[in-house]
Structure formats: structure tokens, C-alpha cells
Design an enzyme around this catalytic site. Structure first.
Site, mmCIF file in Angstrom:
data_model
loop_
_atom_site.group_PDB
_atom_site.id
_atom_site.type_symbol
_atom_site.label_atom_id
_atom_site.label_comp_id
_atom_site.label_asym_id
_atom_site.label_seq_id
_atom_site.Cartn_x
_atom_site.Cartn_y
_atom_site.Cartn_z
ATOM 1 N N THR A 276 0.824 -1.213 0.000
ATOM 2 C CA THR A 276 0.000 0.000 0.000
ATOM 3 C C THR A 276 0.860 1.267 0.000
ATOM 4 O O THR A 276 0.576 2.185 -0.782
ATOM 5 C CB THR A 276 -0.989 -0.015 1.182
ATOM 6 O OG1 THR A 276 -1.813 -1.181 1.077
ATOM 7 C CG2 THR A 276 -1.867 1.228 1.179
ATOM 8 N N GLU B 271 1.023 9.494 -5.765
ATOM 9 C CA GLU B 271 1.529 10.841 -5.535
ATOM 10 C C GLU B 271 2.442 11.293 -6.667
ATOM 11 O O GLU B 271 2.340 12.425 -7.152
ATOM 12 C CB GLU B 271 2.268 10.928 -4.202
ATOM 13 C CG GLU B 271 1.353 10.864 -2.998
ATOM 14 C CD GLU B 271 1.990 11.449 -1.752
ATOM 15 O OE1 GLU B 271 2.507 12.586 -1.826
ATOM 16 O OE2 GLU B 271 1.965 10.774 -0.716
ATOM 17 N N HIS C 204 -7.002 0.316 -1.023
ATOM 18 C CA HIS C 204 -6.207 -0.697 -1.734
ATOM 19 C C HIS C 204 -7.072 -1.946 -1.734
ATOM 20 O O HIS C 204 -7.232 -2.583 -0.705
ATOM 21 C CB HIS C 204 -4.886 -0.919 -1.000
ATOM 22 C CG HIS C 204 -3.882 -1.670 -1.800
ATOM 23 N ND1 HIS C 204 -2.566 -1.745 -1.426
ATOM 24 C CD2 HIS C 204 -3.979 -2.386 -2.953
ATOM 25 C CE1 HIS C 204 -1.895 -2.469 -2.309
ATOM 26 N NE2 HIS C 204 -2.735 -2.869 -3.239
#
Length: 123
Positions: free
Chosen positions: A32, A40, A66
Site C-alpha cells: 500500500t 503521488e 487498496h
């Protein structure tokens, strides 16, 4: 800068980005934290060409899910869409897919900063 900017970035899942390697779990599957980093980075890269000289962006929020595991060797692809621009605040919709389908989804927020002033505050 206006809403609607899109970007896409793909990586192959290696041992280096697994939960067992980054410390977020015990299994050798896409981690994750690694997925968030891909999200990002995809968002940051998408808007960099639209920023003024000396500006950058920093992540200020993530709200993601996730939802599926991805094994080592499989390719993951992140798609980002800039949904909202409010002054220096940017809101992105992000989705990550592997060869079987949707892996992760959510919202990522970034702020536009002056790189030099930002770093000066850290000294």
C-alpha cells in the site's frame, strides 16, 4: 492551471515495492505505501509543467482504498485526473490497475509551494 489535467505512469512490481520489503506487511505483494507513492508521483508529474519557475507541489492528503493484491512481476498502471484547483490546493482522482483490473482508488490532495521558501522553513 485548470482541472482536467491527466497523467499515467506504469511500473513493474518488484521485490523492492512489496509489503514484506517496505515493512507494511509480511507478504510479497505490492505494498500500500508503494501504491500511494506511485499515486503521488503520477499526480505531481502531471502538474509540474504548469507551475511557475521555482514552484513545486507537496502531498497534503490521501484518502485511498487498496482493494486487490498484485504479485511480483505484474505491471501496475496509475491514472490521475486533476479534479479541482482552489488557489494553491489541488485535488486529484487516482486509480491504479494491474493486468486483472482495479487495484486501488481514491483522492489525493497536493499544495503548490515555492520550493526555496519551503526548504528555508526547515532550517
Amino acid at each position: 492551471m485548470e482541472a482536467g489535467i491527466k497523467n499515467e505512469k506504469s511500473i513493474v512490481v518488484t521485490d523492492e515495492v512489496t509489503a514484506s520489503k517496505v515493512g507494511s506487511g509480511l507478504l510479497p505483494v505490492y505494498a500500500t505505501p508503494s501504491m500511494i507513492a506511485l499515486m503521488e508521483g503520477t499526480c505531481a508529474e502531471s502538474v509540474q509543467p504548469y507551475l511557475a519557475e521555482g514552484e513545486g507541489t507537496v502531498g497534503v492528503g490521501v484518502d485511498i482504498k487498496h482493494i486487490a493484491a498484485t504479485p511480483v512481476g505484474m505491471t501496475v498502471r496509475c491514472e490521475s485526473l486533476l479534479k479541482e484547483v482552489n488557489g494553491k490546493k489541488l485535488v486529484f482522482e487516482v486509480n491504479v490497475y494491474d493486468e486483472k483490473g482495479l487495484v486501488g482508488t481514491g483522492i489525493h490532495k497536493r499544495a503548490i509551494i515555492n520550493n526555496e521558501a519551503f526548504m528555508a522553513r526547515l532550517s
